[in-house]
Design an enzyme around this catalytic site. Structure first.
Site, PDB file in Angstrom:
ATOM      1  N   ASP A 162       4.961   2.128  -4.934  1.00 30.19           N
ATOM      2  CA  ASP A 162       4.032   1.406  -4.059  1.00 30.19           C
ATOM      3  C   ASP A 162       4.500   1.746  -2.646  1.00 30.19           C
ATOM      4  O   ASP A 162       5.172   2.772  -2.449  1.00 30.19           O
ATOM      5  CB  ASP A 162       4.058  -0.110  -4.339  1.00 30.19           C
ATOM      6  CG  ASP A 162       2.957  -0.870  -3.596  1.00 30.19           C
ATOM      7  OD1 ASP A 162       1.777  -0.681  -3.928  1.00 30.19           O
ATOM      8  OD2 ASP A 162       3.264  -1.634  -2.656  1.00 30.19           O
ATOM      9  N   LYS A 216       4.789  -6.823 -10.670  1.00 27.16           N
ATOM     10  CA  LYS A 216       5.072  -6.144  -9.400  1.00 27.16           C
ATOM     11  C   LYS A 216       6.530  -6.383  -9.073  1.00 27.16           C
ATOM     12  O   LYS A 216       7.122  -7.376  -9.510  1.00 27.16           O
ATOM     13  CB  LYS A 216       4.195  -6.702  -8.278  1.00 27.16           C
ATOM     14  CG  LYS A 216       4.051  -5.791  -7.084  1.00 27.16           C
ATOM     15  CD  LYS A 216       2.997  -4.725  -7.329  1.00 27.16           C
ATOM     16  CE  LYS A 216       2.960  -3.723  -6.209  1.00 27.16           C
ATOM     17  NZ  LYS A 216       1.823  -2.786  -6.341  1.00 27.16           N
TER      18      LYS A 216
HETATM   19  P1  NDP Z   1       2.687   4.183   1.917  1.00 18.93           P
HETATM   20  O1  NDP Z   1       4.000   3.559   2.182  1.00 18.93           O
HETATM   21  O2  NDP Z   1       2.617   5.589   1.425  1.00 18.93           O
HETATM   22  O3  NDP Z   1       1.768   4.097   3.226  1.00 18.93           O
HETATM   23  C1  NDP Z   1       1.509   2.903   3.884  1.00 18.93           C
HETATM   24  C2  NDP Z   1       0.781   3.206   5.175  1.00 18.93           C
HETATM   25  O4  NDP Z   1       0.419   1.970   5.799  1.00 18.93           O
HETATM   26  C3  NDP Z   1       1.625   3.964   6.186  1.00 18.93           C
HETATM   27  O5  NDP Z   1       0.786   4.840   6.906  1.00 18.93           O
HETATM   28  C4  NDP Z   1       2.156   2.851   7.088  1.00 18.93           C
HETATM   29  O6  NDP Z   1       2.514   3.270   8.393  1.00 18.93           O
HETATM   30  C5  NDP Z   1       0.950   1.945   7.137  1.00 18.93           C
HETATM   31  N1  NDP Z   1       1.319   0.563   7.486  1.00 18.93           N
HETATM   32  C6  NDP Z   1       2.328  -0.183   6.988  1.00 18.93           C
HETATM   33  N2  NDP Z   1       2.351  -1.402   7.546  1.00 18.93           N
HETATM   34  C7  NDP Z   1       1.331  -1.427   8.420  1.00 18.93           C
HETATM   35  C8  NDP Z   1       0.831  -2.401   9.311  1.00 18.93           C
HETATM   36  N3  NDP Z   1       1.403  -3.617   9.406  1.00 18.93           N
HETATM   37  N4  NDP Z   1      -0.248  -2.086  10.071  1.00 18.93           N
HETATM   38  C9  NDP Z   1      -0.843  -0.858   9.978  1.00 18.93           C
HETATM   39  N5  NDP Z   1      -0.401   0.101   9.147  1.00 18.93           N
HETATM   40  C10 NDP Z   1       0.654  -0.182   8.375  1.00 18.93           C
HETATM   41  O7  NDP Z   1       1.941   3.202   0.887  1.00 18.93           O
HETATM   42  P2  NDP Z   1       0.737   3.506  -0.087  1.00 18.93           P
HETATM   43  O8  NDP Z   1      -0.230   4.434   0.551  1.00 18.93           O
HETATM   44  O9  NDP Z   1       1.280   3.830  -1.425  1.00 18.93           O
HETATM   45  O10 NDP Z   1       0.089   2.052  -0.224  1.00 18.93           O
HETATM   46  C11 NDP Z   1      -0.836   1.546   0.729  1.00 18.93           C
HETATM   47  C12 NDP Z   1      -1.540   0.340   0.157  1.00 18.93           C
HETATM   48  O11 NDP Z   1      -2.217   0.695  -1.057  1.00 18.93           O
HETATM   49  C13 NDP Z   1      -0.639  -0.838  -0.221  1.00 18.93           C
HETATM   50  O12 NDP Z   1      -1.357  -2.041  -0.027  1.00 18.93           O
HETATM   51  C14 NDP Z   1      -0.418  -0.618  -1.706  1.00 18.93           C
HETATM   52  O13 NDP Z   1      -0.063  -1.824  -2.378  1.00 18.93           O
HETATM   53  C15 NDP Z   1      -1.791  -0.155  -2.121  1.00 18.93           C
HETATM   54  N6  NDP Z   1      -1.843   0.581  -3.371  1.00 18.93           N
HETATM   55  C16 NDP Z   1      -1.086   1.699  -3.571  1.00 18.93           C
HETATM   56  C17 NDP Z   1      -1.187   2.405  -4.738  1.00 18.93           C
HETATM   57  C18 NDP Z   1      -0.463   3.694  -4.938  1.00 18.93           C
HETATM   58  O14 NDP Z   1      -0.725   4.365  -5.960  1.00 18.93           O
HETATM   59  N7  NDP Z   1       0.400   4.127  -4.026  1.00 18.93           N
HETATM   60  C19 NDP Z   1      -2.023   1.930  -5.866  1.00 18.93           C
HETATM   61  C20 NDP Z   1      -2.864   0.795  -5.520  1.00 18.93           C
HETATM   62  C21 NDP Z   1      -2.729   0.142  -4.331  1.00 18.93           C
HETATM   63  P3  NDP Z   1       3.923   4.022   8.696  1.00 18.93           P
HETATM   64  O15 NDP Z   1       3.705   5.431   8.227  1.00 18.93           O
HETATM   65  O16 NDP Z   1       4.068   3.898  10.156  1.00 18.93           O
HETATM   66  O17 NDP Z   1       4.946   3.293   7.907  1.00 18.93           O
END
Ligand code: NDP
Length: 446
Positions: A166, A126
């Protein structure tokens, strides 16, 4: 707990005391696999656990970049190459102010076993930076990505280490990172990074894969445990890449998504319009507070969706780590939840997970349920090696097959060790950890 596991955990608590997320991830995994060490007392002399919890390499570097006004800023960059005994290191890059070495280690550690479960030949890593991409111009993002790659390029390669996106790293950032890698190296080496745009080596279906894969896993769980999905009220936290495609697929499968959230607040809507969420988050990159105005219905509230009392049967946390603590887990269960499946990495803390298991909630850990993203990244690597592109349908069919295989591995481990039928945590950990240990031992003192 097995005495060997308990000794190693104690040693880590003193050595890595300043890395709470890493310790939490290691405790979650080791506390559910101690039966492996009961069955194999010889593993202690072979230092199997010590080898498993120590990263092979951790790289930290400075990332200087200048903003549009010419002011220079410095962020920290990281790449943790944790374990490559199953294949090249593989894992995403996260750009978020909360990134530090402990967070990187936790994510890389989880990634090893997740990647093992995909059945594909990839190790665990990572990386990322404490850079905050919010409110930065495209040109600032590009300069940051280029500066990040000035160091990262030395450590990656199609057969060495293959980063992906990510949080905070989507198609735009991957394009800038890959573009700069090509300029430095002077070759195209498409397999060096995944999540690329379709026109230059990306895979159809990658963008949707984590969210879609999560729902395919939920469908398998429901089938295996006789749970009907139609009209199940579902909360999806987050509204980023994972959340959006999880919510779309959930609706397609007949679930009723009633709430989504972002880092500032959440929406509740009996007729939730996912296209409005896409417009806000994918196009305008702004806050969900715009939802009610754009959709013409629903409610918006500030704060966490898990502090609200929303009747629901399914909860899919797809935002970030440690969103749900014990108190929030109790509220979710009180509000009618029967199934929790993690789209995010470690969104539930260990007390919350324990509470679900004690209360007969079906709980799917991220390393199994959200593995569809990395699995499809590995399919992108395969297409790059073959210099071919598969159709969306071919990729999606392979993804479904992989999620079914992951579910089966969890179930098989649960059966082998006589575990409760909701204990997917132990099932996933045992299946993933066993595979890595077997490979490590086969390769000597790896
Ligand atoms: P994004 O950056 O696309 O989205 C993250 C989302 O989480 C946004 O809506 C963000 O809000 C919200 N968020 C961030 N911090 C907080 C918080 N403290 N409280 C509440 N909401 C929060 O990321 P991803 O969708 O890619 O990833 C999301 C999760 O999934 C992570 O844990 C990542 O490691 C995991 N993951 C992702 C993969 C992928 O293919 N993308 C694969 C496997 C796991 P805002 O829009 O306001 O920033």
């Amino acid at each position: 707990m097995n005495s060997y596991v308990s000794r190693v955990l104690d040693e880590m608590r003193s050595k890595d005391a300043s890395q709470p997320e890493f310790l939490q991830a290691v405790e979650e995994v080791l506390s559910s696999v101690d039966m492996i060490f009961e069955k194999h007392p010889e593993y202690e002399k072979m230092a199997v656990l010590e080898r498993l919890v120590e990263p092979e390499r951790m790289i930290q570097f400075k990332v200087p970049w200048s903003d549009d006004n010419g002011t220079i800023h410095v962020n920290r960059g990281y790449r943790v190459q944790f374990n490559n005994c199953l294949g090249p290191y593989k894992g995403g890059l996260r750009f978020h102010p909360s990134v530090n070495l402990g967070v990187m280690k936790f994510l890389a550690f989880e990634q090893i076993f997740k990647n093992a479960l995909t059945t594909l030949p990839i190790g665990g890593a990572k990386g990322g930076s404490d850079f905050d991409p919010k409110d930065k111009s495209d040109a600032e993002i590009m300069r940051f990505c280029q500066s990040f790659m000035v160091e990262l390029y030395r450590h990656i390669g199609a057969d060495v280490d293959v980063p992906a996106g990510d949080m905070g790293v989507g198609a735009r950032e991957i394009g800038y990172l890959y573009g700069y890698y090509r300029r430095i190296r002077g070759n195209s080496e498409r397999g060096v990074i995944t999540g690329k745009g379709i026109g230059y080596g990306g895979s159809l279906g990658r963008k949707e894969a984590t969210g879609f894969g999560l729902i395919y896993f939920v469908m398998e769980m429901c089938k295996a445990n006789n749970i009907a999905v139609t009209n199940k009220r579902t909360i999806v936290s987050g509204s980023g890449n994972v959340a959006i495609y999880a919510a779309s697929k959930a609706m397609e499968m007949g679930m009723k998504v009633v709430a989504m959230s972002d880092s500032k607040g959440y929406i509740i809507d009996e007729n939730l319009d996912i296209n409005v969420v896409k417009r806000i988050k994918e196009v305008e990159r702004t806050s969900l507070s715009k939802y009610v105005e754009y959709a013409g219905h629903g409610e918006y509230h500030e704060g966490s969706v898990y502090d609200a009392d929303i009747a629901c049967e399914f909860v899919l946390p797809c935002a970030t780590q440690n969103e749900i603590n014990l108190e929030r887990a109790k509220r979710i269960v009180k509000n009618g939840c029967v199934l929790v499946a993690e789209g995010a990495n470690m969104p539930n803390n260990n007390e919350a997970i324990k509470y679900y298991l004690e209360n007969n909630i079906y709980f799917a850990p991220g390393k199994a349920a959200n593995a569809g993203g990395v699995a499809t990244s590995a399919l992108e690597m395969s297409q790059n090696s073959m210099r071919l592109s598969w159709s969306f349908e071919e990729v999606d069919e392979k993804l479904q097959g992989i999620m079914t295989a992951i579910h089966k591995q969890c179930k098989d481990a649960m059966k082998e060790y006589d575990l409760a039928d909701n204990n997917y945590v132990a099932g996933a950990n045992i299946a993933g950890v066993s595979k890595v240990i077997d490979a490590m031992i086969a390769m000597g003192d790896y």
